[in-house]
Design a protein around this motif. Structure first.
Motif, PDB file in Angstrom:
ATOM      1  N   ASP A   1       0.510  -1.382  -0.316  1.00 18.47           N
ATOM      2  CA  ASP A   1      -0.198  -0.009  -0.183  1.00 18.47           C
ATOM      3  C   ASP A   1       0.773   1.337   0.056  1.00 18.47           C
ATOM      4  O   ASP A   1       0.770   2.055  -0.715  1.00 18.47           O
ATOM      5  N   TRP A   2       1.788   1.039   1.585  1.00 19.65           N
ATOM      6  CA  TRP A   2       2.444   2.315   0.881  1.00 19.65           C
ATOM      7  C   TRP A   2       3.576   3.000  -0.040  1.00 19.65           C
ATOM      8  O   TRP A   2       3.520   3.953  -1.022  1.00 19.65           O
ATOM      9  N   PHE A   3       4.616   1.348  -0.793  1.00 21.92           N
ATOM     10  CA  PHE A   3       4.913   1.781  -1.906  1.00 21.92           C
ATOM     11  C   PHE A   3       4.074   2.263  -3.414  1.00 21.92           C
ATOM     12  O   PHE A   3       4.410   3.141  -3.872  1.00 21.92           O
ATOM     13  N   ARG A   4       3.140   1.475  -3.674  1.00 20.78           N
ATOM     14  CA  ARG A   4       2.203   2.006  -4.382  1.00 20.78           C
ATOM     15  C   ARG A   4       1.688   3.693  -3.976  1.00 20.78           C
ATOM     16  O   ARG A   4       2.204   4.716  -5.441  1.00 20.78           O
ATOM     17  N   ALA A   5       1.742   4.432  -3.119  1.00 18.93           N
ATOM     18  CA  ALA A   5       1.347   6.169  -3.182  1.00 18.93           C
ATOM     19  C   ALA A   5       2.527   6.182  -3.280  1.00 18.93           C
ATOM     20  O   ALA A   5       2.612   7.905  -4.240  1.00 18.93           O
ATOM     21  N   ARG A   6       3.707   5.775  -2.877  1.00 17.25           N
ATOM     22  CA  ARG A   6       5.246   6.437  -2.630  1.00 17.25           C
ATOM     23  C   ARG A   6       5.563   6.909  -4.571  1.00 17.25           C
ATOM     24  O   ARG A   6       5.723   7.772  -4.759  1.00 17.25           O
ATOM     25  N   CYS A   7       5.436   5.498  -4.780  1.00 19.11           N
ATOM     26  CA  CYS A   7       5.951   5.401  -6.262  1.00 19.11           C
ATOM     27  C   CYS A   7       3.898   6.265  -7.108  1.00 19.11           C
ATOM     28  O   CYS A   7       5.579   7.209  -8.215  1.00 19.11           O
ATOM     29  N   GLY A   8       3.649   6.637  -6.824  1.00 16.51           N
ATOM     30  CA  GLY A   8       2.810   7.092  -7.254  1.00 16.51           C
ATOM     31  C   GLY A   8       3.087   8.549  -7.165  1.00 16.51           C
ATOM     32  O   GLY A   8       2.567  10.190  -8.026  1.00 16.51           O
TER      33      GLY A   8
ATOM     34  N   ALA B   1       3.502   8.669   1.717  1.00  9.75           N
ATOM     35  CA  ALA B   1       4.694   8.055   1.395  1.00  9.75           C
ATOM     36  C   ALA B   1       5.696   8.838   2.690  1.00  9.75           C
ATOM     37  O   ALA B   1       6.453   8.307   3.203  1.00  9.75           O
ATOM     38  N   LEU B   2       4.691  10.086   3.209  1.00 10.15           N
ATOM     39  CA  LEU B   2       5.721  10.822   4.762  1.00 10.15           C
ATOM     40  C   LEU B   2       5.461   9.419   5.982  1.00 10.15           C
ATOM     41  O   LEU B   2       5.978   9.108   6.883  1.00 10.15           O
ATOM     42  N   ALA B   3       3.997   9.946   6.090  1.00 15.87           N
ATOM     43  CA  ALA B   3       3.548   9.083   7.382  1.00 15.87           C
ATOM     44  C   ALA B   3       3.630   7.209   7.343  1.00 15.87           C
ATOM     45  O   ALA B   3       4.156   6.257   8.402  1.00 15.87           O
ATOM     46  N   ARG B   4       3.617   6.275   6.504  1.00 15.53           N
ATOM     47  CA  ARG B   4       3.809   4.891   6.562  1.00 15.53           C
ATOM     48  C   ARG B   4       5.207   4.571   6.501  1.00 15.53           C
ATOM     49  O   ARG B   4       5.766   3.143   7.515  1.00 15.53           O
ATOM     50  N   PRO B   5       6.500   5.566   6.257  1.00 15.32           N
ATOM     51  CA  PRO B   5       7.452   4.496   6.746  1.00 15.32           C
ATOM     52  C   PRO B   5       7.849   4.849   8.316  1.00 15.32           C
ATOM     53  O   PRO B   5       8.686   3.203   8.854  1.00 15.32           O
ATOM     54  N   PRO B   6       7.831   5.639   9.060  1.00 17.88           N
ATOM     55  CA  PRO B   6       8.575   5.296  10.307  1.00 17.88           C
ATOM     56  C   PRO B   6       7.062   3.672  11.211  1.00 17.88           C
ATOM     57  O   PRO B   6       7.404   2.910  12.083  1.00 17.88           O
ATOM     58  N   ILE B   7       5.841   3.836  10.969  1.00 21.10           N
ATOM     59  CA  ILE B   7       4.749   2.768  11.199  1.00 21.10           C
ATOM     60  C   ILE B   7       5.727   1.408  10.192  1.00 21.10           C
ATOM     61  O   ILE B   7       5.836   0.002  11.480  1.00 21.10           O
ATOM     62  N   LEU B   8       6.061   1.292   8.938  1.00 20.12           N
ATOM     63  CA  LEU B   8       6.834  -0.191   8.523  1.00 20.12           C
ATOM     64  C   LEU B   8       7.745   0.079   9.696  1.00 20.12           C
ATOM     65  O   LEU B   8       8.545  -1.546  10.226  1.00 20.12           O
ATOM     66  N   ALA B   9       8.793   0.511   9.698  1.00 17.40           N
ATOM     67  CA  ALA B   9      10.063   0.649  10.839  1.00 17.40           C
ATOM     68  C   ALA B   9       9.741  -0.071  11.596  1.00 17.40           C
ATOM     69  O   ALA B   9       9.953  -1.011  12.654  1.00 17.40           O
TER      70      ALA B   9
ATOM     71  N   LEU C   1      15.939   1.563  10.106  1.00 15.21           N
ATOM     72  CA  LEU C   1      14.822   1.224   8.515  1.00 15.21           C
ATOM     73  C   LEU C   1      13.879   2.380   8.379  1.00 15.21           C
ATOM     74  O   LEU C   1      13.305   2.724   7.318  1.00 15.21           O
ATOM     75  N   THR C   2      13.337   3.520   9.225  1.00 18.24           N
ATOM     76  CA  THR C   2      12.472   4.726   8.724  1.00 18.24           C
ATOM     77  C   THR C   2      13.345   4.906   7.530  1.00 18.24           C
ATOM     78  O   THR C   2      12.570   5.051   6.203  1.00 18.24           O
ATOM     79  N   LEU C   3      14.704   5.300   7.500  1.00 21.73           N
ATOM     80  CA  LEU C   3      15.445   5.834   5.988  1.00 21.73           C
ATOM     81  C   LEU C   3      15.716   4.828   5.254  1.00 21.73           C
ATOM     82  O   LEU C   3      15.600   5.490   4.449  1.00 21.73           O
ATOM     83  N   TYR C   4      15.578   3.513   5.655  1.00 20.23           N
ATOM     84  CA  TYR C   4      15.871   2.244   4.441  1.00 20.23           C
ATOM     85  C   TYR C   4      14.241   2.843   3.777  1.00 20.23           C
ATOM     86  O   TYR C   4      14.787   2.707   2.740  1.00 20.23           O
ATOM     87  N   PHE C   5      13.057   2.495   4.558  1.00 17.57           N
ATOM     88  CA  PHE C   5      12.226   2.918   2.955  1.00 17.57           C
ATOM     89  C   PHE C   5      12.073   3.787   2.373  1.00 17.57           C
ATOM     90  O   PHE C   5      11.865   3.701   1.418  1.00 17.57           O
TER      91      PHE C   5
END
Length: 265
Positions: free
Chosen positions: A110-117, A221-229, A246-250
């Motif tokens: 869900d995150w990467f589809r939004a991020r790539c958009g 795109a901004l909110a999801r990486p910390p949650i994923l991490a 991991l947040t910065l990695y994502f």
């Protein structure tokens, strides 16, 4: 006249000392040496990562291609990566915490589809005027981003179950890139809060629905990486600076997609 022995010995000692000074190599600059070692580690890590991915879905040969040929190649490789990841997810059924990892994969997608958009939209929109370009070839950037996101997930799962190593080295070398990507997204999101600049002669088109979609995707795109991490660190039972790294990695994955050459035309 006889030269005293002590004088001869002293003279020879001085001569050897001077010769040694001239022939000894200059000491390495510690900072330059550290940078060189870091670059070598990053290159080796990237090579390990790309060799693994290429073994699943080979990278297309570089060359001059027409736009439609490039799009076809890009779509084929994306399908290959999706198929490989589907097989990886199917194998999760028999693994410990398989359901939890599948759920986390869904959150990641869900995150990467939004991020790539976002990656695609920022290429073609003027944030000041909210004007969209109508040029062709607009899907390639998003496809390149999606390919990189799928590659990263495949590499993560292979590392997680022990088929590959080097994931955490990859995380380390991506920290600076993640910081740049995060700053870029924050800057773009701040720009969307400003009133649109009105132009008398628009060269593109104004699309209110596309603009609202961009703002929504920027928020994801901004909110999801910390949650994923956070979720990954919990699943992997890691503490300390795990979430920060991991947040910065994502965040870095989107920027790193610029290094993925789909084709040239």
């Amino acid at each position: 006249m006889t030269v005293p022995r002590v004088v001869v010995v002293a003279g020879l000692a001085i001569a050897f000392f001077l010769i040694g000074c001239r022939t000894s190599p200059a000491p390495e600059d510690p900072m330059r040496l550290a940078v060189a070692k870091a670059r070598a580690r990053a290159k080796a890590t990237r090579s390990n990562h790309e060799s693994f991915i290429s073994s699943l879905c080979p990278y297309p040969k570089e060359g001059l291609l027409a736009g439609y040929e490039c799009s076809s190649i890009a779509r084929d490789r994306e399908r290959c990566l999706e198929f490989s990841l589907d097989r990886e997810r199917a194998a999760l059924v028999d693994q410990s915490y398989g359901k939890e990892w599948r759920d986390l994969d869904g959150l990641y997608e869900d995150w990467f589809r939004a991020r790539c958009g976002v990656d695609q939209a920022l290429r073609w929109v003027d944030l000041a005027t909210r004007e969209w370009s109508d040029r062709t070839g607009q899907g390639l950037r998003e496809n390149r981003c999606v390919q990189r996101m799928l590659e990263e997930r495949l590499f993560f799962h292979a590392s997680r179950v022990g088929r590959m190593d080097g994931f955490w080295r990859l995380v380390e070398v991506r920290q600076a890139a993640g910081g740049r990507a995060l700053a870029s997204l924050e800057q773009a999101r701040a720009a969307t809060e400003k009133p649109a600049v009105v132009k008398a002669d628009l060269s593109g088109s104004v699309r209110p629905e596309s603009w609202r979609e961009l703002v929504y995707r920027l928020d994801v795109a901004l909110a999801r990486p910390p949650i994923l991490a956070q979720r990954h660190c919990e699943m992997l039972r890691l503490e300390g600076d795990c979430e920060t790294k991991l947040t910065l990695y994502f965040h870095s994955i989107g920027e790193d997609a610029d290094g993925l050459v789909v084709c040239k035309f």
